[in-house]
Design a protein around this motif. Structure first.
Motif, PDB file in Angstrom:
ATOM      1  N   LEU A 182       2.630  -3.597  -2.891  1.00  0.00           N
ATOM      2  CA  LEU A 182       3.600  -2.770  -3.614  1.00  0.00           C
ATOM      3  C   LEU A 182       4.516  -3.613  -4.491  1.00  0.00           C
ATOM      4  O   LEU A 182       5.627  -3.195  -4.808  1.00  0.00           O
ATOM      5  CB  LEU A 182       4.429  -1.950  -2.618  1.00  0.00           C
ATOM      6  N   GLN A 183       4.030  -4.771  -4.912  1.00  0.00           N
ATOM      7  CA  GLN A 183       4.849  -5.670  -5.706  1.00  0.00           C
ATOM      8  C   GLN A 183       5.435  -4.954  -6.925  1.00  0.00           C
ATOM      9  O   GLN A 183       4.711  -4.410  -7.760  1.00  0.00           O
ATOM     10  CB  GLN A 183       4.016  -6.864  -6.190  1.00  0.00           C
ATOM     11  N   GLY A 184       6.779  -4.944  -6.997  1.00  0.00           N
ATOM     12  CA  GLY A 184       7.450  -4.359  -8.156  1.00  0.00           C
ATOM     13  C   GLY A 184       7.562  -2.850  -8.154  1.00  0.00           C
ATOM     14  O   GLY A 184       8.188  -2.277  -9.051  1.00  0.00           O
ATOM     15  N   VAL A 185       6.986  -2.165  -7.160  1.00  0.00           N
ATOM     16  CA  VAL A 185       7.070  -0.708  -7.100  1.00  0.00           C
ATOM     17  C   VAL A 185       8.470  -0.317  -6.628  1.00  0.00           C
ATOM     18  O   VAL A 185       8.985  -0.850  -5.647  1.00  0.00           O
ATOM     19  CB  VAL A 185       6.000  -0.132  -6.145  1.00  0.00           C
ATOM     20  N   ARG A 186       9.087   0.608  -7.325  1.00  0.00           N
ATOM     21  CA  ARG A 186      10.466   1.007  -7.027  1.00  0.00           C
ATOM     22  C   ARG A 186      10.460   2.282  -6.185  1.00  0.00           C
ATOM     23  O   ARG A 186       9.951   3.319  -6.612  1.00  0.00           O
ATOM     24  CB  ARG A 186      11.226   1.226  -8.325  1.00  0.00           C
ATOM     25  N   VAL A 187      11.041   2.189  -5.000  1.00  0.00           N
ATOM     26  CA  VAL A 187      10.998   3.292  -4.034  1.00  0.00           C
ATOM     27  C   VAL A 187      12.421   3.657  -3.623  1.00  0.00           C
ATOM     28  O   VAL A 187      13.229   2.785  -3.290  1.00  0.00           O
ATOM     29  CB  VAL A 187      10.189   2.899  -2.778  1.00  0.00           C
ATOM     30  N   LEU A 188      12.699   4.958  -3.642  1.00  0.00           N
ATOM     31  CA  LEU A 188      13.975   5.479  -3.158  1.00  0.00           C
ATOM     32  C   LEU A 188      13.736   6.220  -1.854  1.00  0.00           C
ATOM     33  O   LEU A 188      12.976   7.193  -1.818  1.00  0.00           O
ATOM     34  CB  LEU A 188      14.597   6.419  -4.186  1.00  0.00           C
ATOM     35  N   THR A 189      14.352   5.751  -0.766  1.00  0.00           N
ATOM     36  CA  THR A 189      14.280   6.458   0.510  1.00  0.00           C
ATOM     37  C   THR A 189      15.613   7.143   0.768  1.00  0.00           C
ATOM     38  O   THR A 189      16.646   6.752   0.224  1.00  0.00           O
ATOM     39  CB  THR A 189      13.958   5.484   1.664  1.00  0.00           C
ATOM     40  N   ALA A 225       6.195  -5.425   1.922  1.00  0.00           N
ATOM     41  CA  ALA A 225       4.987  -5.157   1.146  1.00  0.00           C
ATOM     42  C   ALA A 225       5.216  -5.333  -0.353  1.00  0.00           C
ATOM     43  O   ALA A 225       4.318  -5.051  -1.155  1.00  0.00           O
ATOM     44  CB  ALA A 225       4.473  -3.751   1.431  1.00  0.00           C
ATOM     45  N   GLY A 226       6.416  -5.784  -0.733  1.00  0.00           N
ATOM     46  CA  GLY A 226       6.691  -6.075  -2.134  1.00  0.00           C
ATOM     47  C   GLY A 226       7.484  -5.036  -2.884  1.00  0.00           C
ATOM     48  O   GLY A 226       7.842  -5.250  -4.046  1.00  0.00           O
ATOM     49  N   ALA A 227       7.764  -3.902  -2.260  1.00  0.00           N
ATOM     50  CA  ALA A 227       8.471  -2.823  -2.959  1.00  0.00           C
ATOM     51  C   ALA A 227       9.943  -3.172  -3.156  1.00  0.00           C
ATOM     52  O   ALA A 227      10.546  -3.896  -2.370  1.00  0.00           O
ATOM     53  CB  ALA A 227       8.342  -1.511  -2.184  1.00  0.00           C
ATOM     54  N   GLU A 228      10.497  -2.641  -4.242  1.00  0.00           N
ATOM     55  CA  GLU A 228      11.936  -2.718  -4.487  1.00  0.00           C
ATOM     56  C   GLU A 228      12.530  -1.406  -3.971  1.00  0.00           C
ATOM     57  O   GLU A 228      12.310  -0.345  -4.559  1.00  0.00           O
ATOM     58  CB  GLU A 228      12.208  -2.893  -5.976  1.00  0.00           C
ATOM     59  N   VAL A 229      13.257  -1.473  -2.869  1.00  0.00           N
ATOM     60  CA  VAL A 229      13.660  -0.270  -2.143  1.00  0.00           C
ATOM     61  C   VAL A 229      15.173  -0.134  -2.122  1.00  0.00           C
ATOM     62  O   VAL A 229      15.898  -1.095  -1.877  1.00  0.00           O
ATOM     63  CB  VAL A 229      13.140  -0.295  -0.684  1.00  0.00           C
ATOM     64  N   GLU A 230      15.631   1.081  -2.363  1.00  0.00           N
ATOM     65  CA  GLU A 230      17.021   1.446  -2.118  1.00  0.00           C
ATOM     66  C   GLU A 230      17.029   2.671  -1.212  1.00  0.00           C
ATOM     67  O   GLU A 230      16.137   3.520  -1.309  1.00  0.00           O
ATOM     68  CB  GLU A 230      17.763   1.762  -3.420  1.00  0.00           C
ATOM     69  N   ALA A 240       2.786   4.965   8.342  1.00  0.00           N
ATOM     70  CA  ALA A 240       2.174   6.076   7.604  1.00  0.00           C
ATOM     71  C   ALA A 240       2.676   6.126   6.171  1.00  0.00           C
ATOM     72  O   ALA A 240       1.894   6.358   5.224  1.00  0.00           O
ATOM     73  CB  ALA A 240       2.466   7.399   8.319  1.00  0.00           C
ATOM     74  N   ILE A 241       3.964   5.899   5.974  1.00  0.00           N
ATOM     75  CA  ILE A 241       4.535   5.943   4.628  1.00  0.00           C
ATOM     76  C   ILE A 241       4.025   4.779   3.795  1.00  0.00           C
ATOM     77  O   ILE A 241       3.679   4.938   2.615  1.00  0.00           O
ATOM     78  CB  ILE A 241       6.072   5.955   4.712  1.00  0.00           C
ATOM     79  N   LEU A 242       3.941   3.598   4.390  1.00  0.00           N
ATOM     80  CA  LEU A 242       3.437   2.424   3.675  1.00  0.00           C
ATOM     81  C   LEU A 242       1.995   2.630   3.238  1.00  0.00           C
ATOM     82  O   LEU A 242       1.634   2.331   2.091  1.00  0.00           O
ATOM     83  CB  LEU A 242       3.550   1.198   4.578  1.00  0.00           C
ATOM     84  N   GLN A 243       1.170   3.163   4.125  1.00  0.00           N
ATOM     85  CA  GLN A 243      -0.221   3.411   3.769  1.00  0.00           C
ATOM     86  C   GLN A 243      -0.335   4.413   2.636  1.00  0.00           C
ATOM     87  O   GLN A 243      -1.109   4.219   1.687  1.00  0.00           O
ATOM     88  CB  GLN A 243      -0.995   3.914   4.991  1.00  0.00           C
ATOM     89  N   ALA A 244       0.448   5.492   2.698  1.00  0.00           N
ATOM     90  CA  ALA A 244       0.399   6.510   1.645  1.00  0.00           C
ATOM     91  C   ALA A 244       0.863   5.946   0.306  1.00  0.00           C
ATOM     92  O   ALA A 244       0.292   6.263  -0.748  1.00  0.00           O
ATOM     93  CB  ALA A 244       1.258   7.707   2.047  1.00  0.00           C
ATOM     94  N   LEU A 245       1.882   5.103   0.327  1.00  0.00           N
ATOM     95  CA  LEU A 245       2.361   4.486  -0.910  1.00  0.00           C
ATOM     96  C   LEU A 245       1.312   3.555  -1.503  1.00  0.00           C
ATOM     97  O   LEU A 245       1.078   3.558  -2.726  1.00  0.00           O
ATOM     98  CB  LEU A 245       3.649   3.709  -0.639  1.00  0.00           C
ATOM     99  N   CYS A 246       0.682   2.767  -0.655  1.00  0.00           N
ATOM    100  CA  CYS A 246      -0.357   1.857  -1.142  1.00  0.00           C
ATOM    101  C   CYS A 246      -1.518   2.631  -1.754  1.00  0.00           C
ATOM    102  O   CYS A 246      -2.043   2.263  -2.826  1.00  0.00           O
ATOM    103  CB  CYS A 246      -0.842   0.967  -0.004  1.00  0.00           C
TER     104      CYS A 246
END
Length: 256
Positions: free
Chosen positions: A11-18, A35-40, A242-248
């Motif tokens: 998820l390098q560079g993927v921007r995720v809002l939780t 996993a590389g995501a940019e998360v807020e 489960a969320i990580l798998q779905a995002l990938c």
């Protein structure tokens, strides 16, 4: 000397809002960041303990009257332990303990309680599939939960022959997103909700047509569609795995 190959970051560079309550955010944010995501995390709700009535406190005093105790969320587990340890310096014998996820079971293990939980999935359906919850005629079950949740679980345990008593320890109260935060939502690639109550108080309208929304179950997916969301992904569970798998999977599909 061979160079050690770097671990993949899907998820390098993927921007995720939780949008989890603050106390529960880290267990989702940290795996996504790994996993590389940019998360807020912007909470839409706060977990607020409920002042228990005398009857509810009696349930804590009578833990040894139940054959099974089911705790359905991390907040339920934490609050239950804080309250029950005042009454039970030694936990009652002969009680079977259950949680929906491995994280909650690990928390109970730290205070000396061994809980059963689904090896795969963290939904009510996964919990109900456990062998120990199949033959329930004559069983007395304490279901520890938040206000308004897991009604299906109560119904199905009752249908299986159990006498189910809920113990409600907390409620979720909505929090306000300032206009400046709402305006920033367009900068994210994915939005993650882990419960339907958060979806009901979400302040977003303009993003419903284009922002992919991840939700933990088909019931909440249908609620999202009814509210006008057009790109809804059912992660089949509210846990980080489960969320990580779905995002990938969603990111892979988008890139191909």
């Amino acid at each position: 000397m061979l160079n050690k190959q770097a671990e993949p970051v899907p998820l390098q560079g993927v921007r995720v809002l939780t949008c989890r309550p603050e106390a529960l955010a880290a267990r989702l944010v940290q795996p996504l960041q790994a996993a590389g995501a940019e998360v807020e995390n912007w909470p839409l709700q706060a977990i607020v303990p409920i002042t228990l009535s005398g009857a509810e406190r009696q349930k804590l005093l009578n833990l040894d009257h139940y054959t099974k105790i089911v705790l359905v969320s991390p907040s339920a587990v934490q609050l239950f332990v804080e309250l029950a340890e005042d009454y039970w310096p030694q936990w009652p014998l002969g009680v079977e303990w259950f949680t929906v996820g491995a994280g909650s079971a690990e928390f109970l293990a730290r205070v000396g309680l061994e809980a059963q939980y689904p090896e795969q999935g963290d939904r009510s359906e996964d919990l109900l599939a456990l062998p120990a919850l199949q033959q329930l005629q004559g069983e007395k079950i304490l279901l520890v939960k938040g206000k308004g949740g897991r009604t299906q679980l109560i119904e199905q345990l009752t249908e299986a022959g159990a006498q189910v008593e809920p113990l409600v320890l907390y409620q979720r109260e909505p929090l306000h997103w300032p206009a400046a935060e709402v305006a920033r939502v367009k900068d994210f690639d994915y939005l993650v909700f882990t419960n339907g109550e958060a979806l009901k108080v979400c302040p977003l309208e303009a993003e419903k047509s284009h922002l992919p929304l991840l939700v933990p179950s088909e019931r909440i997916a249908q609620l999202a569609f009814a509210q006008g969301w057009q790109r809804v992904i059912n992660t089949q569970g509210a846990g980080a795995a489960a969320i990580l798998q779905a995002l990938c999977e969603a990111q892979t599909n988008q890139e191909t």
